[in-house]
Design a protein around this motif. Structure first.
Motif, mmCIF file in Angstrom:
data_model
loop_
_atom_site.group_PDB
_atom_site.id
_atom_site.type_symbol
_atom_site.label_atom_id
_atom_site.label_comp_id
_atom_site.label_asym_id
_atom_site.label_seq_id
_atom_site.Cartn_x
_atom_site.Cartn_y
_atom_site.Cartn_z
ATOM 1 N N GLU A 65 -28.042 27.528 -6.879
ATOM 2 C CA GLU A 65 -29.039 26.722 -7.590
ATOM 3 C C GLU A 65 -29.131 25.306 -7.014
ATOM 4 O O GLU A 65 -30.192 24.684 -7.040
ATOM 5 N N ASP A 104 -37.463 23.970 -9.062
ATOM 6 C CA ASP A 104 -36.832 24.800 -10.097
ATOM 7 C C ASP A 104 -37.851 25.280 -11.132
ATOM 8 O O ASP A 104 -37.747 26.399 -11.636
ATOM 9 N N GLU A 128 -29.988 25.618 -2.671
ATOM 10 C CA GLU A 128 -31.369 26.020 -2.341
ATOM 11 C C GLU A 128 -32.279 24.817 -2.106
ATOM 12 O O GLU A 128 -33.315 24.947 -1.471
ATOM 13 N N HIS A 129 -31.907 23.666 -2.641
ATOM 14 C CA HIS A 129 -32.738 22.471 -2.463
ATOM 15 C C HIS A 129 -32.281 21.617 -1.283
ATOM 16 O O HIS A 129 -32.974 20.677 -0.910
HETATM 17 MN MN LIG Z 1 -32.162 24.913 -8.246
#
Ligand SMILES: [Mn+2]
Ligand SMILES: [Mn+2]
Ligand SMILES: [Mn+2]
Ligand SMILES: [Mn+2]
Lengths: 217, 217
Positions: free
Chosen positions: B101, B8, B104-105
């Motif tokens: 958010e 991030d 994405e990980h």
């Molecule tokens: Mn993120």
DNA sequence: GGCATGATTTCGGCATGCCGAAAAAACTGC
DNA sequence: GCAGTTTTTTCGGCATGCCGAAATCATGCC
């Protein structure tokens, strides 16, 4: 206290009683989760404080109704994801577990239900494990462990434990998959292995395999 | 050091120079990430130790080639997910950011590329942001910030910042969406707002909006 | 009943990320 | 050039999860 760690713990506790109903001990949990015993003891204490499990010191660990709700939700998420990976993304059934183990914590409820709907709200995952409904309802198919089936028993494979990917590949090669019809020919004395007839021919399966396959009752 | 936090941070650093190429300060990063300044200072030090950013004390933060690679990868992941949510799961463009958010990980490279392929390898996300290719290639469309466009300028909307979901809803109501053709009528003196003609009629947009919309050059 | 054995718990410690308060450095206007 | 403001950094601290070693408990066997 609904961290991804907590989700994995209650899922592991639930998992233990899903097919054999004995309460789970901390060391069994540690083995399944790949953690140290001391870690599990501490976490169980936190889960108990959060009202997710019952636990008296030196005793077994059991889910509270709230813990069970969380576990069932998590099991649904895991199995929906596994099904989606196989049905829509070309994964083999022995490749889905690790990815699902992570994704199950990352999807919103909204997205998970959208995915489930796009799959036609499946009722079992690629290994035959029942997928709990969104409202928490669980249906357990009547099934006999292959290891417990008497000689002569014949039935369709309704579930194969997904614990060991290598075993899943072995079974796939042997023509043993979900819904395959098996006949128990007999137990080989002293070897602990069973002789089983599948569509593709006769196979000898060891005790590990015989405890990983469930047949329709 | 490729934790979700690190991902991030490099994404936020990259983001800052994507449309205006000025280096980013720790306090700007803190604002964007919603963290305390002290937290950012500490994390930047760790990112520098890991070779992802350059940073001299009291100076700006810049990505190393390795940091940029990680950032571009992460931007691709974020935007592919946003596109997927809109195209396949009925999300509105103002609803996708938070879910992306997190996701994405969590997606493996394999799954992300499978999703991207199922979407036909899209080149821009629902807000018009370019999606970097899997090999890290980035194409930046020629674009002018609406706030910088002279009276009389006419062009298609090629990008709308997704920073503020409420603004996205306001714009959707005003008929301003991706690919809409806009004409700059003029700037209202002292109010800081611009008059713009869209298909649906004339709209007054404040400076925040004028700095969130890019037109084709 | 006593004791060895194994399971469980306690304890000190570590890593990651985060914070607020205080100190230090860098700007800014005059 | 210097005082006041702002930004950045340092520092002590906290939360979550994890570990190994040591202490404690339960049990089964004699
Ligand atoms: Mn993120
Ligand atoms: Mn699984
Ligand atoms: Mn998991
Ligand atoms: Mn976004």
């Amino acid at each position: 206290m609904r961290s991804t760690a907590a989700e994995d713990y209650v899922k592991a506790i639930y998992h233990h009683t899903e097919w054999q109903p004995e309460p789970v001990t901390p060391s069994q949990l540690a083995t399944r989760l790949g953690l140290a015993n001391s870690t599990v003891t501490e976490m169980v204490k936190k889960l108990a404080a959060a009202g997710l499990v019952h636990h008296r010191p030196y005793g077994a660990v059991e889910l509270t109704p709230e813990g069970r709700r969380l576990a069932v939700r998590q099991v649904r998420r895991h199995r929906v994801v596994e099904t989606w990976l196989v049905e829509r993304h070309g994964y083999e059934w022995d490749e889905v577990h690790d990815e699902a183990e992570i994704l199950e914590h990352a999807l919103s409820d909204r997205l998970l239900e959208s995915i489930a709907a796009s799959l036609g709200d499946p009722e079992r995952d690629p290994h035959g494990d029942p997928i709990p409904a969104a409202d928490g309802t669980v249906r357990r198919p009547d099934a006999v462990l292959l290891a417990d089936a008497p000689a002569g028993h014949e039935g369709a494979v309704v579930r194969i434990s997904d614990e060991d990917p290598a075993m899943l590949r072995f079974l796939a090669d042997a023509g043993i998959a979900l819904d395959a019809r098996l006949t128990v020919l007999g137990v080989k004395p002293y070897s602990g292995s069973m002789q089983v007839r599948a569509l593709r021919g006769t196979v000898d399966v060891g005790p590990d395999v015989a405890r990983a396959i469930w047949l329709a009752a």
